[in-house]
Design a protein around this motif. Structure first.
Motif, short mmCIF file in Angstrom:
data_model
loop_
_atom_site.label_atom_id
_atom_site.label_comp_id
_atom_site.label_asym_id
_atom_site.label_seq_id
_atom_site.Cartn_x
_atom_site.Cartn_y
_atom_site.Cartn_z
N VAL A 1 38.41 -75.00 16.90
CA VAL A 1 38.49 -73.92 17.88
C VAL A 1 38.42 -74.50 19.30
O VAL A 1 39.20 -74.12 20.17
CB VAL A 1 37.38 -72.87 17.65
N LEU A 2 37.51 -75.43 19.54
CA LEU A 2 37.39 -76.05 20.86
C LEU A 2 38.65 -76.84 21.21
O LEU A 2 39.11 -76.81 22.37
CB LEU A 2 36.15 -76.94 20.92
N ASP A 3 39.22 -77.55 20.25
CA ASP A 3 40.48 -78.27 20.49
C ASP A 3 41.60 -77.30 20.86
O ASP A 3 42.38 -77.56 21.78
CB ASP A 3 40.89 -79.09 19.26
N ASP B 1 41.06 -74.65 7.18
CA ASP B 1 39.64 -74.58 7.48
C ASP B 1 39.44 -74.45 8.98
O ASP B 1 39.96 -75.24 9.76
CB ASP B 1 38.91 -75.83 6.97
N ILE B 2 38.69 -73.45 9.36
CA ILE B 2 38.41 -73.22 10.78
C ILE B 2 37.01 -73.75 11.06
O ILE B 2 36.04 -73.29 10.49
CB ILE B 2 38.51 -71.73 11.12
N ARG C 1 41.13 -76.11 24.41
CA ARG C 1 41.55 -77.12 25.39
C ARG C 1 43.07 -77.13 25.54
O ARG C 1 43.59 -77.20 26.65
CB ARG C 1 41.04 -78.50 24.99
N LEU C 2 43.78 -77.06 24.44
CA LEU C 2 45.25 -77.02 24.49
C LEU C 2 45.74 -75.75 25.20
O LEU C 2 46.67 -75.79 25.99
CB LEU C 2 45.84 -77.09 23.08
N PHE C 3 45.10 -74.64 24.90
CA PHE C 3 45.47 -73.37 25.49
C PHE C 3 45.33 -73.42 27.01
O PHE C 3 46.24 -73.03 27.74
CB PHE C 3 44.57 -72.27 24.91
#
Length: 143
Positions: A11-13, A5-6, A16-18
């Motif tokens: 997406v925000l998490d 599930d997206i 942040r990791l990216f």
């Protein structure tokens, strides 16, 4: 919730990791957003050249000769502007096929076209690149 599930939070998490990875500099993306905001039209040759060159360099799209890409965009400039202003996905299709006269070859630059449209309207055009392609292929295999 299933693992696939997206959600907006996922997406925000991921974002942040990216950007926590030092190899990626957020200022590159901010510079491109500023450039595309400053020059939103696709009918002026030096503005299109500047956008194509910056995007090609910062995203390492490996387009060796940007002139045919610039000519393709200029050739559909007004129509491209109209489609982008509406967030129409046809904008990507309109500019993705680039003809290289000297090589007598046409190349599909779908990934580049998605990035180009994305920096015009980030909320309407997602970027499609090798990472998205790999993720979609993995999702298809896992299902």
């Amino acid at each position: 919730m299933r693992d696939l599930d997206i959600t907006k939070n996922r997406v925000l998490d991921a974002e942040r990791l990216f950007f926590a990875d030092e190899r990626w500099a957020r200022h590159d993306i901010e510079a491109l957003h500023a450039l595309f905001s400053a020059y939103p039209k696709n009918t002026c040759s030096w503005q299109v050249l500047l956008k194509v060159t910056a995007l090609n360099a910062l995203y390492k799209t490996r387009i060796m000769n940007v002139s045919p890409v610039v000519e393709t965009i200029l050739g559909v400039g007004r129509k491209l502007d109209s489609l982008i202003s509406r967030g129409d996905p046809a904008a990507v299709d309109l500019m993705k096929m680039v003809k290289f006269e000297k090589r007598e070859k046409t190349i599909n630059f779908f990934s580049f076209a998605s990035k180009y449209c994305h920096f015009h309207k980030p909320d309407r055009y997602p970027i499609y690149d090798q990472y998205v392609d790999a993720a979609l292929r993995k999702l298809r295999r896992d299902k």
